[in-house]
Every structure is written in C-alpha cells, then in structure tokens.
Write a protein that holds these residues in place. Structure first.
Motif, short mmCIF file in Angstrom:
data_model
loop_
_atom_site.label_atom_id
_atom_site.label_comp_id
_atom_site.label_asym_id
_atom_site.label_seq_id
_atom_site.Cartn_x
_atom_site.Cartn_y
_atom_site.Cartn_z
N GLU A 191 48.16 44.89 49.98
CA GLU A 191 49.55 44.47 50.17
C GLU A 191 50.53 45.54 49.70
O GLU A 191 51.59 45.74 50.30
N GLU A 192 50.18 46.25 48.65
CA GLU A 192 51.09 47.25 48.09
C GLU A 192 51.20 48.52 48.93
O GLU A 192 52.18 49.26 48.80
N VAL A 193 50.22 48.79 49.78
CA VAL A 193 50.34 49.99 50.64
C VAL A 193 51.24 49.72 51.84
O VAL A 193 51.58 50.64 52.57
N GLU A 194 51.63 48.45 52.03
CA GLU A 194 52.53 48.03 53.11
C GLU A 194 52.10 48.61 54.45
O GLU A 194 51.12 48.15 55.02
N ASP A 195 52.79 49.62 54.94
CA ASP A 195 52.44 50.17 56.26
C ASP A 195 51.48 51.35 56.14
O ASP A 195 51.27 52.10 57.09
N GLY A 196 50.82 51.50 55.01
CA GLY A 196 49.81 52.53 54.81
C GLY A 196 48.43 51.97 55.07
O GLY A 196 48.27 50.95 55.75
N TRP A 197 47.41 52.62 54.49
CA TRP A 197 46.04 52.17 54.66
C TRP A 197 45.15 52.71 53.55
O TRP A 197 45.53 53.59 52.80
N ILE A 198 43.94 52.14 53.48
CA ILE A 198 42.90 52.58 52.56
C ILE A 198 41.68 52.88 53.41
O ILE A 198 41.22 52.01 54.16
N ALA A 199 41.17 54.09 53.32
CA ALA A 199 40.02 54.50 54.13
C ALA A 199 38.85 54.87 53.23
O ALA A 199 39.03 55.59 52.25
N GLY A 200 37.67 54.39 53.58
CA GLY A 200 36.44 54.76 52.89
C GLY A 200 35.70 55.79 53.73
O GLY A 200 35.22 55.48 54.81
N LEU A 201 35.62 56.99 53.24
CA LEU A 201 35.05 58.12 53.98
C LEU A 201 33.63 58.43 53.48
O LEU A 201 33.44 58.62 52.27
N CYS A 202 32.67 58.43 54.39
CA CYS A 202 31.30 58.87 54.08
C CYS A 202 30.59 58.02 53.03
O CYS A 202 29.78 58.55 52.25
N PHE A 203 30.84 56.74 52.99
CA PHE A 203 30.07 55.87 52.11
C PHE A 203 28.71 55.63 52.75
O PHE A 203 28.62 55.54 53.98
N PRO A 204 27.64 55.50 51.96
CA PRO A 204 26.33 55.20 52.53
C PRO A 204 26.36 53.88 53.29
O PRO A 204 27.10 52.96 52.94
N GLU A 205 25.52 53.78 54.30
CA GLU A 205 25.50 52.59 55.17
C GLU A 205 25.21 51.31 54.38
O GLU A 205 25.82 50.27 54.65
N PHE A 206 24.31 51.37 53.40
CA PHE A 206 24.00 50.16 52.64
C PHE A 206 25.19 49.69 51.80
O PHE A 206 25.35 48.49 51.58
N ILE A 207 26.04 50.61 51.36
CA ILE A 207 27.26 50.23 50.65
C ILE A 207 28.21 49.53 51.62
O ILE A 207 28.78 48.49 51.29
#
Length: 190
Positions: free
Chosen positions: A128-144
């Motif tokens: 909610e606090e990023v409003e019009d932004g985003w959070i991206a998870g880059l290169c996390f292992p598939e099981f995660i």
C-alpha cells in the motif's frame, strides 16, 4: 557460507554506508572479522544485519531521482519463527519509503529457504505504501517462489517468469530498473 559475498559491481557509484538517507549510513565493515552467523555458520562481513537470526541484506544501489533501490538478500527468510518481513520492513524498507523510494528490486539468488506465515500485514502495508510503485523479486529460486505463492505473497511481490534475469549483474543499475519497469508495466497493464 562465509564465501558468499554481496554483489559489489556498482560499489564505485553507490555505497549505502556513505548515503545519509540509507539505514546503513555510517557503518564500517571489516573484510577479516566475521561476527554474524546463520545457524552457527559465519557469513561474509559485508552483509548488513537487520536484527534477524537468519536473514541479511545489502543495498546495492539506490537512485532517489528515479525512486528505485536494488537490495540483495542472503540467508533464510523466516516469517514463521522470526517475522523477518517485519524486521526487514521496519529496519530497511521504512527508511527507503521515507526517502521517496517506490520501486523495490529484491535480488534473491542467495535466499536458501522461506518459511511463511498466513499473517501478511507487513507485506500488505508495504504494498500500500508504494502506491503507484512496485516490489519485484529478481532471481529467487523456484522453490521459494512456490512457497511465496502458497502464502499469497504474490499479491504483493512480483516474481518469476521474465524476472529470472541471470545476467542482471552485467547491467547498469538504471538499465536494470528500466527493464524491470517495462516488464512490470506489461504485466500489470500500466
């Protein structure tokens, strides 16, 4: 584990310990004194402690004009026992949000395990606090990523598919941000 170092390819243009807006401003590091551990195994001293017993991070780059940051994570992300999302949110993310950051790139190549919790308050608050932004998870292992999906973290963090960018280290930080921004704009229909 002590041989796993945070990425340092952008250190000549950004260092969180020299950034007055960083939660790690003023920290000094030793390349020889190992004090932090994960399950009794010493980890490299360049990782930043967030008061978690199992999760550490390193802010690799922050650009306040483009409002993005790249944070590498290392260890075990444990929301079940240690509420790591709360520690990460309060100790790192809140500082960056206050400084105007609204795009978060989390690099997860060195996250070895995830233990989830059905409590998602801190994820929801961050989202909610990023409003019009985003959070991206880059290169996390598939099981995660599978565990994240099980606990509905995918409501808050974008990951998988085109966000598996194995050569991210060869990009300049602004180019990496623009690439991820384009990928997420297409995904989110923005």
């Amino acid at each position: 584990m002590q041989e796993i170092e945070p990425s340092y390819q952008w250190e000549s243009i950004y260092n969180a310990s020299h950034d007055p807006k960083s939660p790690f401003y003023g920290r000094s590091y030793s390349n020889t004194e190992y004090i932090n551990t994960i399950y009794s195994y010493y980890i490299h001293p360049l990782w930043d402690d967030i008061d978690s017993e199992t999760l550490y991070c390193k802010i690799l780059f922050t650009d306040y004009s483009l409002q993005f940051t790249v944070i590498e994570l290392m260890g075990e992300w444990n929301d079940t026992l240690h509420n790591d999302i709360m520690l990460f949110k309060r100790g790192v993310i809140d500082h960056l949000l206050a400084a105007g950051i609204k795009y978060f790139i989390l690099v997860g190549e060195n996250v070895f395990n995830f233990h989830g919790s059905w409590e998602d308050d801190y994820y929801a608050e961050w989202f909610e606090e990023v409003e019009d932004g985003w959070i991206a998870g880059l290169c996390f292992p598939e099981f995660i990523e599978k565990e994240w999906s099980k606990y509905k973290i995918d409501y808050y963090i974008n990951f998988g598919g085109t966000l598996q960018i194995p050569n991210w280290r060869t990009a300049k930080p602004e180019m990496l941000f623009l690439l991820i921004h384009k990928i997420l704009s297409n995904r989110l229909g923005a």
